[in-house]
Design an enzyme around this catalytic site. Structure first.
Site, PDB file in Angstrom:
ATOM      1  N   HIS A 153     -16.394   2.435   0.494  1.00 42.15           N
ATOM      2  CA  HIS A 153     -15.882   2.399  -0.870  1.00 42.15           C
ATOM      3  C   HIS A 153     -17.011   2.631  -1.877  1.00 42.15           C
ATOM      4  CE1 HIS A 153     -12.420   0.440   1.053  1.00 42.15           C
ATOM      5  NE2 HIS A 153     -11.733   0.761  -0.033  1.00 42.15           N
ATOM      6  N   LYS A 212     -17.098  -2.204  -5.808  1.00 37.72           N
ATOM      7  CA  LYS A 212     -16.140  -3.099  -5.138  1.00 37.72           C
ATOM      8  C   LYS A 212     -16.789  -4.465  -4.908  1.00 37.72           C
ATOM      9  CE  LYS A 212     -13.033  -3.152  -1.140  1.00 37.72           C
ATOM     10  NZ  LYS A 212     -11.886  -3.613  -1.941  1.00 37.72           N
ATOM     11  N   ASN A 216       0.849  -1.190   0.000  1.00 39.43           N
ATOM     12  CA  ASN A 216       0.000   0.000   0.000  1.00 39.43           C
ATOM     13  C   ASN A 216       0.885   1.240   0.000  1.00 39.43           C
ATOM     14  OD1 ASN A 216      -1.944   1.962   0.429  1.00 39.43           O
ATOM     15  ND2 ASN A 216      -3.132   0.677   1.826  1.00 39.43           N
TER      16      ASN A 216
END
Lengths: 255, 255, 255, 255
Positions: free
Chosen positions: C140, C144, C112
């Site tokens: 999100h 997703k 990340n």
């Protein structure tokens, strides 16, 4: 964290008649590993602390007497956890000297017992290294007399230190026209905003921004009870930290 | 909401070469119930709008030409949805007169197409009646030249109207000491704070407080795309609202 | 932070045709202290990296080829900053062995690159030691496919480690009746909630609670651009960290 | 709002010995336009309400006796403001009949006196018409036995009504893999999440999302005091609303 199968630590509270003091008495009484052996109010002689066999004393009195209290405690080998404000480099110097001759005695002077405020300040200094923008918004009840809060000023200073360590320049801000001062106060180069709202107690938001990204820290104190975990942490840890410690973060594992 | 089994509405976009205009073209093209029949840029003659048989025209041009555009459209019986800024009572007056003679033609002048901003403003006015405290925090990218934003000013004015309607006096605020202006701007009696942060676009928070309680409204615009639902709502509804409407809320069911 | 009076570092980007790769090319080009010397797409031979004299290569390719790419780079003494997913202990082992024989070469494998996500995870682990309650809410876009997000799972695990280190037991929760599962998922003893909302990108909120107090961390990624400061940090620091580093936090000063 | 130059309204409180009741007594006493003329506890005869000349009675008792109390009050022409839960269509029917024969007497049955919760619910229904996505997050202290809260269920139902009125279909959600239930409960098609956290009291967040945009409503109850403005509003307005009103929103100007 709170072992109950050992002999409880004997604790005295100075300033037990005040709001913070009575809350501290309650918190000590409720902790299985601590025993409240003395509640000292203004009219009580300090001797009662020693007579009760206190190992640790919590000082939540007033600036006028706290230095004298702590000196008296250190003389008797009693550890002190101090939340009273008003300590300065001038009052700390003789305490340091006294502690050099008092092997094993610990004193904690903590301007803020709210663990969340301590965490927010430390995390803010670290995060500040990695973001182009940073601002602070503090929110309090509308009876507060000063703006911004001391915690917000300290947080802005911490952000400033973090930015300086990372070699960051001023925050970006193209504002040309702000006739009424909407951009708020500037403390150590950081904009600080103060909101006053009925129903709130003490709240702080720290916002960081970079391209396509935002990072936020927020601490809410709804109640004086929020200071008690910090007081208890101090009480439990002070014997393991001989000498003078300023700031609760010295006892916390923030690595 | 977007019936596809009917003949699509024929739409022209004026200012199609600009950023808002090209986004509007895309939005119209993607809507099953609309058909983009003309993209008009600065160099194109308005005649192309009529030749294309447009029923509705979206004007996203510049203040210098928008009044002339709208007058031309009304003359030809084409409904107009106008996002261009710069309209004043002076430029609206002749338009009103013209519309009296143009039965059935609708014109919407919308200073803000973000549905969320319109909702926030309306809800703020209603909630303001019921809370002792109210403040506005607007947050934008750091390239913005003025503070606070126009939307924040309008929101503060709406809160002021709500408070006046409820007979509320000034907000409570005991601040005595604020040397650096942390309390922000005061607009219509309401404190307004402006944050500038890299990575943000356009955001507004309205906070209300009463004893033991807080109420908040928040609107975030991450992208110009957030204006398109408002544009499409205007396009779909303008024919059903003959005459002049100022403000998208006139087409919304906010009861 | 970006000294311009020195010779720029020569950087290659592998996977330059992808979305992250093209964003990385842009970021390197815009950095005054870096020079983009090679854009390598799927069809290009790796030799171009060496021919261009790259000192650091950024690998943003696909799991199938990343291990081979990195091995090739290390053989030629080129430092590697790797954002490709799919590395396992099995693929890391031979890389470790190879690096033992490649003195001075650094490799960073970073699952990340969002600095804020890395900060949130680290701070969450620290704060977890001091609070009775902790929950994670991730938010999100609605496209997703899985819930909760990998970042939320990792954050819950970090909170679990922090709580274990502090000797904290299970979080308090008296829920007896929750027929529809409103309390969400439980990951390492921590409740995790997943929100899916049009207009959002990738957001995480971590909430801690104690008596009278709340502490929150929040990270918002609005855009792929938010990963670039992390990529650039890796590029600038990799030469100073010989051997293998997993996780961008190894290069950050989080003390 | 609280005129002091008129004769105060005479108010009785039933259930004065309970927590809500004692808070209500305090609130009535502090209001300059109201006079507390009777505090009725479980052991007191209702006759004391009439003897004290009460014009309005606040019923904060228990489900077992509230219907009988209200019937007694209406018989004597005393307006009633009722916060006791447990009313059903079955117990409301005879009250409606009774009120038909009691000209000018008003009864308010309010399941929720928190103005903010009433506002949030109403605004949620309106905003729901304009957004593709909507979710509810409620947060409470960890001693709460059920999840999600009744307020969250009602809010989800209100959102469902708003969406139905606008012809909106299901919320977008591509989730294929959610082994542990992170997506929470689904109430009337809306995902609802319940957080339990020490230090919190009662909080609700409603989030709406559209392309490039987010809209949020948030209500925080920190304290039982937050219900008192709603109780006082009911007391002041009940005489002006003869007959039965269910829900405090019937007395509020939410247009």
């Amino acid at each position: 964290m709170t072992p109950t199968d050992t002999i409880p630590l004997r604790v005295a509270v100075l300033g037990a008649g005040g709001r913070m003091g009575s809350e501290a008495c309650r918190a000590v009484e409720e902790a299985a590993d601590l025993e409240l052996v003395a509640r000292i109010s203004r009219e009580d002689p300090l001797e009662k602390v020693a007579e009760a066999g206190a190992q640790v004393a919590v000082d939540l009195t007033v600036p006028a007497v706290t230095a004298e209290n702590v000196s008296w405690l250190v003389d008797r080998g009693i550890h002190a956890v101090v939340g009273t404000t008003g300590w300065t480099e001038q009052s700390l110097a003789p305490l340091r000297t006294q502690l050099e001759g008092a092997a094993g005695v610990g004193v904690l002077i903590a301007p803020n017992f709210a663990l969340g405020a301590v965490l927010a300040m430390r995390f803010a200094e670290v995060a500040a290294r990695y973001y182009e923008s940073a601002e602070v918004i503090e929110m309090h009840h509308p009876n507060k007399l000063d703006a911004p809060s001391g915690t917000a000023r300290h947080t802005a200073a911490a952000i400033g230190r973090g930015r300086a360590a990372a070699g960051l320049g001023p925050v970006p801000d193209a504002t040309e026209k702000d006739p009424d001062g909407a951009r708020g106060a500037v403390v150590d180069g950081i904009h600080v905003h103060a909101v006053r709202q009925r129903g709130l107690v003490a709240h702080e938001v720290v916002q960081f921004g970079g391209p396509g990204e935002q990072f936020q820290l927020r601490h809410d104190s709804f109640d004086r009870a929020s200071f008690m975990p910090g007081v208890l942490l101090g009480v439990r840890e002070v014997a393991a930290h001989p000498g003078l410690t300023v700031g609760l973060d010295g006892y916390m594992d923030l690595g």
